[in-house]
Design a protein around this motif. Structure first.
Motif, mmCIF file in Angstrom:
data_model
loop_
_atom_site.group_PDB
_atom_site.id
_atom_site.type_symbol
_atom_site.label_atom_id
_atom_site.label_comp_id
_atom_site.label_asym_id
_atom_site.label_seq_id
_atom_site.Cartn_x
_atom_site.Cartn_y
_atom_site.Cartn_z
ATOM 1 N N GLN A 117 50.491 55.437 37.947
ATOM 2 C CA GLN A 117 50.957 54.227 37.271
ATOM 3 C C GLN A 117 49.973 53.825 36.175
ATOM 4 O O GLN A 117 48.756 53.875 36.365
ATOM 5 N N GLY A 118 50.510 53.429 35.026
ATOM 6 C CA GLY A 118 49.677 52.981 33.925
ATOM 7 C C GLY A 118 49.224 51.543 34.099
ATOM 8 O O GLY A 118 49.696 50.820 34.985
ATOM 9 N N PRO A 119 48.300 51.096 33.245
ATOM 10 C CA PRO A 119 47.765 49.737 33.363
ATOM 11 C C PRO A 119 48.792 48.659 33.046
ATOM 12 O O PRO A 119 49.759 48.883 32.319
ATOM 13 N N ASN A 120 48.549 47.476 33.610
ATOM 14 C CA ASN A 120 49.216 46.259 33.158
ATOM 15 C C ASN A 120 48.138 45.193 33.000
ATOM 16 O O ASN A 120 46.973 45.419 33.338
ATOM 17 N N ALA A 121 48.499 44.042 32.477
ATOM 18 C CA ALA A 121 47.490 43.027 32.155
ATOM 19 C C ALA A 121 46.661 42.626 33.369
ATOM 20 O O ALA A 121 45.458 42.367 33.254
ATOM 21 N N ASP A 122 47.277 42.594 34.543
ATOM 22 C CA ASP A 122 46.543 42.190 35.744
ATOM 23 C C ASP A 122 45.561 43.264 36.200
ATOM 24 O O ASP A 122 44.409 42.962 36.516
ATOM 25 N N THR A 123 46.010 44.516 36.240
ATOM 26 C CA THR A 123 45.089 45.572 36.673
ATOM 27 C C THR A 123 44.008 45.811 35.629
ATOM 28 O O THR A 123 42.882 46.182 35.971
ATOM 29 N N GLN A 124 44.316 45.575 34.347
ATOM 30 C CA GLN A 124 43.284 45.685 33.317
ATOM 31 C C GLN A 124 42.182 44.651 33.517
ATOM 32 O O GLN A 124 41.029 44.894 33.147
ATOM 33 N N SER A 125 42.518 43.516 34.078
ATOM 34 C CA SER A 125 41.521 42.467 34.322
ATOM 35 C C SER A 125 40.965 42.528 35.740
ATOM 36 O O SER A 125 40.316 41.586 36.205
ATOM 37 N N ASP A 126 41.201 43.655 36.431
ATOM 38 C CA ASP A 126 40.669 43.903 37.772
ATOM 39 C C ASP A 126 41.226 42.967 38.835
ATOM 40 O O ASP A 126 40.607 42.778 39.890
ATOM 41 N N CYS A 127 42.394 42.383 38.567
ATOM 42 C CA CYS A 127 43.094 41.579 39.575
ATOM 43 C C CYS A 127 42.174 40.565 40.244
ATOM 44 O O CYS A 127 41.869 40.656 41.441
ATOM 45 N N GLN A 128 41.733 39.607 39.462
ATOM 46 C CA GLN A 128 40.873 38.550 39.994
ATOM 47 C C GLN A 128 41.566 37.794 41.131
ATOM 48 O O GLN A 128 40.917 37.305 42.054
ATOM 49 N N THR A 129 42.889 37.708 41.051
ATOM 50 C CA THR A 129 43.702 37.160 42.135
ATOM 51 C C THR A 129 44.619 38.266 42.643
ATOM 52 O O THR A 129 45.205 39.010 41.856
ATOM 53 N N PHE A 130 44.728 38.381 43.946
ATOM 54 C CA PHE A 130 45.436 39.483 44.601
ATOM 55 C C PHE A 130 46.934 39.159 44.644
ATOM 56 O O PHE A 130 47.482 38.757 45.668
#
Length: 347
Positions: A75-88
């Motif tokens: 799976q490619g990146p999205n805005a949340d995974t690019q920011s390391d998912c600060q909130t789960f």
């Protein structure tokens, strides 16, 4: 370093691999790790002389998490995974795009998104993730909660974002997660016998020993210095195991370069994705990081200049186990490990 150099992968050259081991380190560009001034002499000199260096291996995004997800699912990146998912947060899926991409935003993918772990289970193969400092098996934040592992603590330098297994509902919703995503301390015992060594062994050091933090909260220097010392202690445990000696492959790489402002280059046909126009924030990739492959099937002290990335690694692991390619691992023309990597003709 001297040694022969190959330039073209040939996925058809597939030896009988039974066990794959992966170690991910953190946030170092190619020259910093593999150059003459490297602070990791064990990795860049001693281990390099024992394996094949993939000099054009790239990360697939910035920051960390999207790279780990690439390796496990394509799976490619999205805005949340690019920011390391600060909130789960749950991944909210709104559609599908080729090849095999879940369209949407969020962190924890629904069970409809397949993973290498699921493929292995379905094929009757075994897998296990070993996470240093995780303690409680299958440890992750509660859905909707702030991720309290984003910063290291004394005695607890585990980072959920470096553990891709916990970002898939198909894994964390299964009771098997507690048996298969475990603390790193279980590794030495499991490696003592072939029967207790999984077909896929996925290893994540803590935030100090993967080179992410420098200095570390426990007083260690961190960076490549601590990562190199950790490798010097633990790589011989892996390469000395019966499973590795029989039919094993160990891949040591980095999730990304030292940041999107330094290197967001890409390779291997990676382009804009349905959820992120720039997977690397300032470019199309995670930068050039390099990778080292150790195995009875490789010729020591060699180099391959063939371009590879984390999707290539996923596809190559799937090839090793006779599995179909997930997500961007199915990208047409993607290079997979071939005779340039498995270059020991005597095996």
């Amino acid at each position: 370093m001297s040694g022969s150099t190959a330039k073209a992968g040939a996925a058809s050259a597939q030896p009988s691999i039974g066990h794959v081991f992966v170690i991910n380190l953190e946030n170092k560009g190619y020259d910093e790790t593999w150059g003459a001034a490297s602070k990791a002499p064990y990795l860049s000199q001693t281990l390099r002389s024992q394996g094949v260096l993939l000099s054009q291996y790239h990360g697939t995004g910035h920051f960390s998490l999207d790279n780990y997800i690439s390796q496990l699912s394509g799976q490619g990146p999205n805005a949340d995974t690019q920011s390391d998912c600060q909130t789960f947060t749950p991944f909210v899926r709104t559609g599908t795009a080729a090849p095999g991409q879940a369209v949407g935003q969020g962190c924890v993918y629904p069970s409809s998104v397949p993973t290498l772990a699921g493929q292995l289970t379905a094929a009757g193969r075994s897998w296990k993730g070993y996470m240093e400092d995780m303690g409680t098996p299958c440890r992750h934040p509660e859905l909707g909660a702030v991720d309290d592992t984003q910063r290291a603590k004394v005695g607890d330098q585990y980072a959920a974002r470096h553990n891709p297994f916990v970002y898939f509902s198909s894994i964390i919703d299964s009771p098997d997660c507690a048996k298969q995503v475990v603390d790193f301390s279980a590794l030495p015992t499991d490696l003592q016998k072939i029967d207790t060594t999984s077909n896929l062994t996925y290893i994540t050091p803590n935030l100090c020993h993967d080179g992410h933090d420098s200095p570390c909260v426990d007083g260690e220097p961190g960076g490549l210095v601590s990562a190199d010392a950790w490798l010097k202690r633990w790589v011989p445990v892996v390469t000395g195991s019966p499973a590795f000696k029989k039919d094993g492959v160990l891949v040591i790489t980095f999730d990304e370069s030292d940041g999107p402002q330094q290197d967001a280059s890409a390779c291997c046909g990676e382009g804009p994705g349905p959820n992120a126009a720039l997977p690397g924030m300032t470019g199309l990739g995670g930068g050039r990081v390099g990778a080292l492959v150790l195995s009875p099937y490789v010729q020591p002290g060699t180099t391959s200049d063939t371009p590879y990335n984390h999707y290539s690694l996923l596809a190559s692991m799937e090839d090793a186990f006779g599995l179909s390619h997930l997500g961007y691992a199915a990208l047409p023309g993607l290079t997979r490990f071939g005779s340039d990597v498995y270059n020991n003709a005597s095996r």
